[in-house]
Design a protein around this motif. Sequence first.
Motif, PDB file in Angstrom:
ATOM      1  N   THR A 127       0.870  -1.185   0.000  1.00 21.35           N
ATOM      2  CA  THR A 127       0.000   0.000   0.000  1.00 21.35           C
ATOM      3  C   THR A 127       0.897   1.221   0.000  1.00 21.35           C
ATOM      4  O   THR A 127       1.707   1.403   0.898  1.00 21.35           O
ATOM      5  CB  THR A 127      -0.967   0.017   1.198  1.00 21.35           C
ATOM      6  N   PRO A 128       0.821   2.087  -1.044  1.00 25.29           N
ATOM      7  CA  PRO A 128      -0.062   1.947  -2.210  1.00 25.29           C
ATOM      8  C   PRO A 128       0.512   0.989  -3.234  1.00 25.29           C
ATOM      9  O   PRO A 128       1.643   0.549  -3.111  1.00 25.29           O
ATOM     10  CB  PRO A 128      -0.091   3.381  -2.770  1.00 25.29           C
ATOM     11  N   THR A 177      -2.849  -5.969   2.895  1.00 21.07           N
ATOM     12  CA  THR A 177      -1.808  -5.021   2.471  1.00 21.07           C
ATOM     13  C   THR A 177      -0.623  -5.066   3.416  1.00 21.07           C
ATOM     14  O   THR A 177      -0.773  -5.387   4.597  1.00 21.07           O
ATOM     15  CB  THR A 177      -2.366  -3.579   2.456  1.00 21.07           C
TER      16      THR A 177
END
Length: 411
Positions: free
Chosen positions: A134-135, A154
Amino acid sequence: TSVFAGVPEAPPDPILGLNSAFLADETPGKISLGVGAFRTDEGKPYVLPVVKRVEQQLAADPATNHEYLPIDGLPAFQKLSAELILGKDCTAMNEGRVVTSQALSGTGALRVGITFLARFLRTSGSPPAVYIPTPTWSNHRNIVPDAGLGDARTYRYLDATSGGVDITSMLADLSDAPKGSVIVLHGCAHNPTGADPSPAQWKEILTVVRERGLLPFFDNAYQGFASGDLDADAASVRLFADAGIDMVLSQSFAKNMGLYGQRIGALSVVLAAGTPDVAVAAKAVRSQLKAVVRPMYSSPPAHGARIAVGVLGDSANYAEWKKELAGMAGRIGDMRTALKAALDANGTPGDWSRIVNQIGMFSYTGLSAQQVAYLRTKHHIYMTSNGRISMAGLTTSTVQQVADAMKDAVE
Ligand SMILES: Cc1[nH+]cc(COP(=O)(O)O)c(/C=N/[C@@H](CC(=O)O)C(=O)O)c1O
């Protein structure tokens, strides 16, 4: 009335949906910094001269026909693609531990790969968890559940302050992942942050992967675009391959060969060293990859594969391609330098060194979603809402305009 009358409208794709909004905008001087596709300094798509030449050779060759390809694609393409990412002297390849299938570009390789893992990766009773950074590239979040592995989890990746990799948090999150989890890693040129682990940090990541028995899935969509050097950009993948562990690789030739619309990529499953009867295991893996592909799209398109074989399989074309690839990476580097200089000259509030420290096609500007929306509505400059700029969307004649608009947005 139709049974489809109640179908709800799907939200526009964060990246590709932006493109249609841009095309619908009739403002002269509009600028698209959205889709990660190379553009020349004239703002035009770029067909690599070596690609054009190979296409002409294919068209002239009487042996070129339109017969079906095998389910797993052209064998010559499989070998050349695997050698490109793993290196010509790859032990795993020499030991027959690499199974490569042609795929519908990077997306197709990810989709088939995750589907295969959903069927066969069982280190604990239940299907594995999949971790994405993430991202990350927005489509990772769609592919993982659609391929049958449930919503992706994530792992922290970005240090928002420095704009670099938050290695401490990343290693902590990977250390918490259940044994056998799949970890999606960007081989180089992380999208959207443009921040990559250092060689030493890749070694730390490998240590955790081995200690925790995690399965790395390297997404390689920008080999040659991060540093301009194909081997340097494959160093992370080769470090892991040399460790003799199980791993999965996706490759895309969309960006580095400019074959976006040809949908040419590859999926490789690397079997751990010491696998008994590795030829039997490899044959079985290949058969199961084909069993995923056949009911999905049956077999892949031929044209892009033949172009890639023509480029990779001929030493003169390969040398020409490396030059053209370095040229594309070079132009993106020039745009990084020019944009930072213009932002600094404008006295734009903020530290813009990230623009030149980041690598690959994108700059992660740190602009907020509101500032991105303002740039779109007021200045008709389009970028993804996470503030990512595709640097190839800039040209020497538009850098100043973009810098001025960014100054307006951040003040
Ligand atoms: C990390 C990553 N992986 C895979 C892909 C898939 O590309 P394919 O064309 O299927 O080989 C892309 C494309 N990224 C750019 C385009 C897109 O979103 O499809 C982008 O981020 O703009 C990636 O950025």
